[in-house]
Scaffold this motif. Structure first.
Motif, PDB file in Angstrom:
ATOM      1  N   ALA A 251      -7.148  -1.316  -0.603  1.00 20.59           N
ATOM      2  CA  ALA A 251      -5.275  -1.799  -0.259  1.00 20.59           C
ATOM      3  C   ALA A 251      -5.642  -3.402  -0.767  1.00 20.59           C
ATOM      4  CB  ALA A 251      -5.091  -0.957   0.559  1.00 20.59           C
ATOM      5  N   ILE A 252      -6.352  -3.747  -0.500  1.00 24.81           N
ATOM      6  CA  ILE A 252      -6.422  -5.478  -0.467  1.00 24.81           C
ATOM      7  C   ILE A 252      -7.095  -6.036  -1.663  1.00 24.81           C
ATOM      8  CG2 ILE A 252      -7.290  -7.299   0.491  1.00 24.81           C
ATOM      9  CD1 ILE A 252      -7.747  -6.637   2.986  1.00 24.81           C
ATOM     10  N   ASP A 253      -8.059  -4.878  -1.939  1.00 25.15           N
ATOM     11  CA  ASP A 253      -8.416  -5.467  -3.428  1.00 25.15           C
ATOM     12  C   ASP A 253      -7.478  -4.210  -4.593  1.00 25.15           C
ATOM     13  OD1 ASP A 253     -10.624  -6.146  -2.139  1.00 25.15           O
ATOM     14  OD2 ASP A 253     -12.071  -3.870  -2.118  1.00 25.15           O
ATOM     15  N   LEU A 254      -7.311  -3.976  -4.992  1.00 28.66           N
ATOM     16  CA  LEU A 254      -6.119  -3.376  -5.295  1.00 28.66           C
ATOM     17  C   LEU A 254      -5.299  -4.007  -5.588  1.00 28.66           C
ATOM     18  CD1 LEU A 254      -6.698   0.836  -4.581  1.00 28.66           C
ATOM     19  CD2 LEU A 254      -7.595  -0.863  -6.869  1.00 28.66           C
TER      20      LEU A 254
ATOM     21  N   VAL B  91       0.731  -1.386  -4.345  1.00 25.68           N
ATOM     22  CA  VAL B  91       0.110  -0.017  -3.784  1.00 25.68           C
ATOM     23  C   VAL B  91       0.839   0.400  -2.435  1.00 25.68           C
ATOM     24  CG1 VAL B  91      -2.346  -0.354  -2.022  1.00 25.68           C
ATOM     25  CG2 VAL B  91      -2.045  -1.670  -3.854  1.00 25.68           C
ATOM     26  N   THR B  92       0.901   1.507  -1.874  1.00 24.47           N
ATOM     27  CA  THR B  92       1.127   2.699  -1.303  1.00 24.47           C
ATOM     28  C   THR B  92       0.407   3.065   0.166  1.00 24.47           C
ATOM     29  OG1 THR B  92       3.299   2.495  -2.139  1.00 24.47           O
ATOM     30  CG2 THR B  92       2.854   4.145  -0.223  1.00 24.47           C
ATOM     31  N   LEU B  93      -0.126   2.026   1.091  1.00 27.31           N
ATOM     32  CA  LEU B  93      -1.173   2.548   1.838  1.00 27.31           C
ATOM     33  C   LEU B  93      -0.363   3.657   2.814  1.00 27.31           C
ATOM     34  CD1 LEU B  93      -3.873   1.006   3.406  1.00 27.31           C
ATOM     35  CD2 LEU B  93      -3.034   2.548   4.781  1.00 27.31           C
ATOM     36  N   ILE B  94      -1.178   4.866   2.444  1.00 29.48           N
ATOM     37  CA  ILE B  94      -0.813   5.399   3.631  1.00 29.48           C
ATOM     38  C   ILE B  94      -1.564   6.469   4.497  1.00 29.48           C
ATOM     39  CG2 ILE B  94       0.373   8.602   4.013  1.00 29.48           C
ATOM     40  CD1 ILE B  94       1.417   8.446   0.422  1.00 29.48           C
TER      41      ILE B  94
END
Length: 528
Positions: A368-371, A378-381
């Motif tokens: 998520a950090i890289d993207l 970014v949605t982190l699930i």
């Protein structure tokens, strides 16, 4: 374009050019074209064997590396820097007549391919798997006049990527149709073109004499096991579906003791180089299908997917693991069409788009950090009630303005329009409500699954499918050992896999020397 260090390295390599080459540039008025012009001029200034010329290729910026006065050459559409800089160096050398180090029989097989093959490969500069494909196809274009190859930076040619529906790298087209996706080695590409290759390989493998130790798997555990048994002077074979395994897809490695920093592809190359220093029979790109434990006093048998079989007095299983899948509707349908498992490889194709990352462990949060530096949002699930990543990673994640974190969420479906991903649905595990997130990409980072399905019924497996082992790597079957991420070892780390592989190798040797001496082996005579 090139710093002083790269300039000196490249100059040292270019002395190996045997025949003159020219760099034929097709450029526009944009910034990338100006950078390409600068790169080409810098390369040409390093060798009197290199000249430059102007071309008229439709893809701009691009340049052709061509052996002067011939049609032998390869083309790069985009700047081959980052991971592709090695591809550039090899292309310069090979087009310039420097011989490849690939196996002579394989090179002859490439030369013997009949017909014409027009390849195009889409890559990203951050993709660790792409160089293998680019370099293999470049070499084929140098060796066989019927083969052409263009390597295309997908991030630079976004309209082309969109029109051809490329959503994962590397993606290879042959005559305008998709030929393959993902990491492929030269042997695999040639096997797809030479339909009789698989049968010939199977026949060769089936004719091999029994091994004292047969290692199954070529990752860190398998490489360590093969090195340790070969050093004992016993007949060792190693069979691998892909040498290096999961490590080849890993980027920064900073916890391998005594090596402050390395990258997966480099570590894999080092592992293979080390194994080849010993008398080890390496059978790469081969998939095991069935293990038949030996009757008392007999030989274990390994049946391969191609129909061949191998026999051995002892076996060390180090088959590793693979990315775990979500197992929801739409995941398989849209794999490589928006559903991806390697953010480093495929992230650049989603520049300016909305994506999700599934998984809140270290891998998911790092992804998520890289993207976040590339995409719009970014949605982190995460399924659990809280993220499981290291605190330092969580702090970095929460500092990013274009990241949303959703916990206690179960992904239920991947949606698409038939060609690509359009949305993702998840259920709030606390309130039971359903939610839909509109997006273009989904990166799955939810852990690993052991590659052991084919061993069911042959040896004891845990409820999670891991090979049950003791502290010496013994399995439930005498003479069969196991090591690495495929086993019940509690921590899945490269350095632990290497140690476990070494332990299993020493245990296998100890087992061998205690067997009844039904036949004399050279290594046994040497030990007396």
């Amino acid at each position: 374009m090139l710093d002083a260090n790269l300039t000196q390295q490249l100059k040292a390599y270019l002395v190996n050019i045997r025949e003159p080459i020219e760099l034929v540039a097709s450029l526009g008025d944009d910034a990338k074209s100006r950078q390409m012009r600068e790169l080409i001029d810098e390369i040409a200034a390093l060798s009197d064997q290199i000249t430059t010329a102007t071309g008229d290729d439709a893809r701009r910026p691009s340049f052709l590396i061509r052996r002067t006065g011939t049609e032998i050459g390869v083309r790069f559409a985009g700047l081959p820097m980052g991971h592709e800089f090695t591809s550039l160096v090899l292309a310069l050398l090979q087009v310039g007549g420097h011989p490849s180090k690939a196996a002579p029989a394989l090179l002859d097989q490439v030369r013997a391919l009949g017909g014409d093959y027009h390849f195009e490969t889409y890559f990203s500069l951050s993709c660790a798997n792409c160089p293998d494909v680019v370099q293999a196809l470049n070499l084929m274009a140098v060796l066989n006049p019927g083969v052409t190859h263009t390597a295309i930076d997908g991030a630079l040619f976004q309209d082309e990527v969109a029109s051809r529906k490329v959503m994962a790298v590397p993606t290879v087209f042959l005559h305008g149709e998709v030929f393959g996706q993902g990491r492929m080695e030269l042997e695999q590409i040639v096997a797809k073109l030479d339909t009789g290759a698989s049968a010939r390989v199977a026949e060769t493998i089936a004719a091999k004499e029994p091994f004292d130790v047969l290692v199954v798997g070529g990752g860190p555990a398998g490489a360590a096991a093969a090195i340790y048994t070969a050093r004992k002077g016993i007949r060792t074979g190693i069979l691998a579906e892909r040498f290096g395994g999961q490590v080849a897809d890993t980027m920064g490695i900073e916890n391998l003791v005594s090596v402050p920093h390395t990258e997966g592809p480099k570590l894999v190359a080092d592992l293979e180089r080390h194994v080849r220093e010993y008398d080890v029979d390496i059978m790469n790109l081969q998939r095991a299908d069935k293990l038949i434990p030996a009757p008392e006093g007999g030989l274990h048998e390994l049946v391969l997917e191609n129909g061949a079989s191998l026999k051995a007095r002892t076996v060390i299983l180090s088959t590793g693991a693979r990315w775990r899948q979500m197992g929801v509707p739409g995941e398989d349908t849209y794999r490589n069409k928006g559903v991806a498992y390697c953010p480093h490889c495929d992230g650049p194709l989603f520049k300016g788009k909305r994506v999700a990352v599934i998984g809140g462990g270290n891998s998911g949060v790092e992804a998520a950090i890289d993207l976040a530096g590339l995409v719009a949002h970014v949605t982190l699930i995460e399924y659990d009630t809280a993220l499981r990543a290291d605190a330092v990673l969580q702090r970095k994640l929460h500092s990013l303005p274009n990241v949303t974190v959703v916990t206690s969420a179960l992904t239920t479906e991947v949606h698409g329009d038939g060609d690509k991903v359009t949305a993702l649905s998840y259920r709030d595990r606390t309130h039971g409500t359903m939610h839909r997130v509109e997006l273009e990409g989904i990166f799955v980072q939810i852990g690993l699954v052991p590659n052991t399905e084919w061993l069911a019924g042959a040896i004891a497996l845990s409820p999670r499918g891991e090979i049950e082992v003791d502290d010496r790597g013994h399995t439930s079957q005498p003479g069969i050992f196991a090591a690495g991420d495929a086993t019940t070892v509690p921590f899945k780390q490269i350095v632990i896999a290497m140690g476990a592989g070494s332990t299993a190798a020493l245990a296998a040797f100890d087992h061998l020397i205690r067997l009844p001496a039904e036949e004399t082996h050279d290594w046994e005579e040497a030990a007396e």
